[in-house]
Scaffold this motif. Structure first.
Motif, PDB file in Angstrom:
ATOM      1  N   GLY A   1       8.836  -1.176  -1.612  1.00  8.49           N
ATOM      2  CA  GLY A   1       8.112   0.063  -1.386  1.00  8.49           C
ATOM      3  C   GLY A   1       8.139   0.965  -2.372  1.00  8.49           C
ATOM      4  N   ARG A   2       8.888   2.284  -1.998  1.00  5.46           N
ATOM      5  CA  ARG A   2       9.247   3.217  -2.835  1.00  5.46           C
ATOM      6  C   ARG A   2       9.939   2.760  -4.067  1.00  5.46           C
ATOM      7  NH1 ARG A   2      12.534   6.369   1.614  1.00  5.46           N
ATOM      8  NH2 ARG A   2      12.588   3.861   2.220  1.00  5.46           N
TER       9      ARG A   2
ATOM     10  N   MET B   1      -3.749   2.976   2.111  1.00  6.81           N
ATOM     11  CA  MET B   1      -4.313   3.086   3.336  1.00  6.81           C
ATOM     12  C   MET B   1      -5.798   3.722   3.383  1.00  6.81           C
ATOM     13  SD  MET B   1      -2.151   5.366   5.903  1.00  6.81           S
ATOM     14  CE  MET B   1      -1.433   6.897   5.457  1.00  6.81           C
TER      15      MET B   1
ATOM     16  N   LYS C   1       0.531  -5.184   8.879  1.00 12.66           N
ATOM     17  CA  LYS C   1       1.777  -4.330   8.617  1.00 12.66           C
ATOM     18  C   LYS C   1       2.283  -3.589   9.656  1.00 12.66           C
ATOM     19  CE  LYS C   1       3.645  -2.277   4.272  1.00 12.66           C
ATOM     20  NZ  LYS C   1       4.013  -0.565   4.998  1.00 12.66           N
TER      21      LYS C   1
ATOM     22  N   GLY D   1      13.418  -1.201   1.954  1.00 16.52           N
ATOM     23  CA  GLY D   1      14.664  -1.054   1.277  1.00 16.52           C
ATOM     24  C   GLY D   1      14.918  -2.139   0.148  1.00 16.52           C
TER      25      GLY D   1
ATOM     26  N   ASN E   1       9.638  -6.188   4.438  1.00 19.19           N
ATOM     27  CA  ASN E   1       9.440  -5.083   3.760  1.00 19.19           C
ATOM     28  C   ASN E   1      10.605  -3.893   4.250  1.00 19.19           C
ATOM     29  OD1 ASN E   1       7.825  -1.994   4.377  1.00 19.19           O
ATOM     30  ND2 ASN E   1       7.823  -2.908   2.294  1.00 19.19           N
TER      31      ASN E   1
ATOM     32  N   GLN F   1      -6.124  -2.159   2.581  1.00 21.94           N
ATOM     33  CA  GLN F   1      -5.592  -1.767   3.649  1.00 21.94           C
ATOM     34  C   GLN F   1      -6.333  -0.811   4.695  1.00 21.94           C
ATOM     35  OE1 GLN F   1      -2.180   0.809   4.813  1.00 21.94           O
ATOM     36  NE2 GLN F   1      -1.076  -1.267   5.641  1.00 21.94           N
TER      37      GLN F   1
ATOM     38  N   PRO G   1       0.778  -1.397   0.052  1.00 28.25           N
ATOM     39  CA  PRO G   1      -0.278  -0.010  -0.162  1.00 28.25           C
ATOM     40  C   PRO G   1       0.800   1.123  -0.058  1.00 28.25           C
ATOM     41  CG  PRO G   1       0.002  -1.158   2.112  1.00 28.25           C
ATOM     42  CD  PRO G   1       1.007  -1.847   1.474  1.00 28.25           C
ATOM     43  N   LEU G   2       0.549   2.123  -0.864  1.00 33.97           N
ATOM     44  CA  LEU G   2       1.418   3.452  -0.990  1.00 33.97           C
ATOM     45  C   LEU G   2       0.465   4.446  -1.117  1.00 33.97           C
ATOM     46  CD1 LEU G   2       4.190   2.419  -3.587  1.00 33.97           C
ATOM     47  CD2 LEU G   2       4.698   3.063  -1.225  1.00 33.97           C
ATOM     48  N   ALA G   3       0.202   5.346  -0.017  1.00 34.68           N
ATOM     49  CA  ALA G   3      -0.550   6.323  -0.036  1.00 34.68           C
ATOM     50  C   ALA G   3      -0.453   7.536  -1.120  1.00 34.68           C
ATOM     51  CB  ALA G   3      -0.954   6.931   1.287  1.00 34.68           C
TER      52      ALA G   3
ATOM     53  N   ARG H   1      12.122  -1.087   9.868  1.00 34.38           N
ATOM     54  CA  ARG H   1      12.539   0.072  10.500  1.00 34.38           C
ATOM     55  C   ARG H   1      11.716   0.505  11.768  1.00 34.38           C
ATOM     56  NH1 ARG H   1      12.557   1.796   4.959  1.00 34.38           N
ATOM     57  NH2 ARG H   1      14.824   1.896   3.997  1.00 34.38           N
TER      58      ARG H   1
ATOM     59  N   ASN I   1      -3.003  -1.466   9.152  1.00 36.36           N
ATOM     60  CA  ASN I   1      -2.002  -0.504   9.086  1.00 36.36           C
ATOM     61  C   ASN I   1      -1.376  -0.236  10.637  1.00 36.36           C
ATOM     62  OD1 ASN I   1      -0.489   1.726   9.417  1.00 36.36           O
ATOM     63  ND2 ASN I   1      -0.879   2.282   7.223  1.00 36.36           N
TER      64      ASN I   1
END
Ligand SMILES: Cc1cc2nc3c(=O)[nH]c(=O)nc-3n(C[C@H](O)[C@H](O)[C@H](O)COP(=O)(O)O)c2cc1C
Length: 327
Positions: free
Chosen positions: A225-226, A42, A140, A203, A201, A71, A17-19, A172, A98
């Motif tokens: 992710g990114r 999300m 997550k 990196g 998840n 999510q 999920p990437l807002a 992280r 989330n």
């Protein structure tokens, strides 16, 4: 073994999920890369239950071979329960909760990362959702809220007792936000502590990262992710690395085609003005590694129409590698 777990263990890849990014138009693009799983950004359960127009747009489902997830980001059992029932009735295949978002507007409501601080609430939210629907529930989370409180392993065990099907761990802490280092040992600790699949998840930018992360953590699957922003090809790259086939060199013509298709999907969904504005921040990502990409980024800020974007994209040429020039 449920179909969800079987697919997770077989494919070893879930999309994040990437807002602001994994909206309906980008999920359409991603689905063309045949991912095993696809997830919304999300979703606020209160807004969803009220059927706010923006939220209903966010949960519009992209059909395909993949399993579809929503999510939810909330901390109130009742609205999470209602939202979960709606997600299930829409035909979604799984729900992710989330527990990692560090954005203040989220954490101050008790949701996102705050659930890692308040483990009792995390447990009661999960218990409410698991007790309401039959589809799999995943959570997550981060390594912990702070460096001094890395409680992912202990929280995971509690959530597994409530019946969650899998745990995603962003390696992280909340304190580190999106810093460089990801704790592979920390993820491994979660893997060793629970008997449900764990998804690693944080990196993962290449297929090689995915392979290395799986090896180092013993996780069952990986979630980029990114690295996926402006780079849907990462789906293919990770799939082929995990299957030991060679990664593909993306031809410039394909890169341009996908970029312009993404633009079209954005404009179809949001209208031309908003679609072009949303595309501005993606152009530099789609042509990352291109010579003069900084110029392209500057010029993309001046685009206002589909035509303007097309003109910029046309200016990227293959001159022993990608190169952008203003003429
Ligand atoms: C712009 C942006 C939006 C994000 N939105 C969400 C989200 O909606 N839900 C969520 O659980 N995580 C979200 N994340 C976190 C990512 O899913 C992922 O956990 C994080 O970026 C770490 O992976 P990476 O280091 O590969 O980027 C977001 C991250 C970014 C950068």
């Amino acid at each position: 073994m449920s179909g969800f777990i079987k697919r997770l263990k077989g494919a070893k890849l879930l999309l994040p999920p990437l807002a602001g990014y994994t909206d309906y138009p980008y999920r359409r693009i991603l689905s063309e890369f045949d991912p095993p799983f696809l997830c919304t950004e999300m979703i606020n359960p209160e807004a969803f239950v009220m059927e706010s127009q923006r939220t209903m747009e966010m949960v519009k489902m992209v059909e395909g071979n993949h399993l579809n997830g929503v999510q939810l980001v909330g901390s109130d059992e009742e609205s999470m329960r209602k939202a979960a029932a709606m997600v299930e009735s829409m035909g979604y295949d799984y729900i992710d909760i989330n527990m990692g978002c560090t954005v203040k507007t989220i954490t101050r409501t008790g949701a996102g990362l705050t659930l890692m601080t308040d483990m009792n609430r995390a447990v009661s939210v999960v218990s409410a959702v698991v007790g309401t629907v039959d589809i799999p529930i995943t959570c997550k989370m981060r390594m912990g809220p702070t460096e001094a409180n890395k409680n992912a392993a202990s929280l995971s065990r509690k959530l597994v007792d409530e019946g969650v099907s899998a745990i995603t761990v962003h390696g992280r802490t909340g304190e580190k936000k999106f810093g460089l280092d990801v704790s592979l040992e920390g993820i491994k600790e979660v893997v060793d502590g629970v008997d449900v699949p764990v998804i690693a998840n944080g990196g993962v930018y290449t297929g090689e990262d995915a392979v290395n992360f799986l090896e180092a953590t013993g996780a069952d699957a990986i979630m980029p992710g990114r690295g996926l922003i402006g780079n849907p090809w990462l789906v293919n790259e990770i799939k082929s690395s995990l299957n030991d086939t060679n990664t593909l060199n993306i031809a410039l013509v394909e890169r341009k085609e996908v970029t312009l298709r993404h633009l079209r999907y954005l404009c179809d969904f949001y209208g031309e003005r908003t679609g072009v504005i949303l595309m501005r921040r993606l152009l530099g990502k789609y042509f990352s590694g291109c010579r003069n990409v900084s110029l392209l980024k500057i010029d993309s800020q001046k685009t206002g129409t589909i035509n303007d974007v097309e003109t910029l994209v046309e200016r990227v040429k293959d001159v022993t590698g990608m190169e952008y020039s203003r003429n």
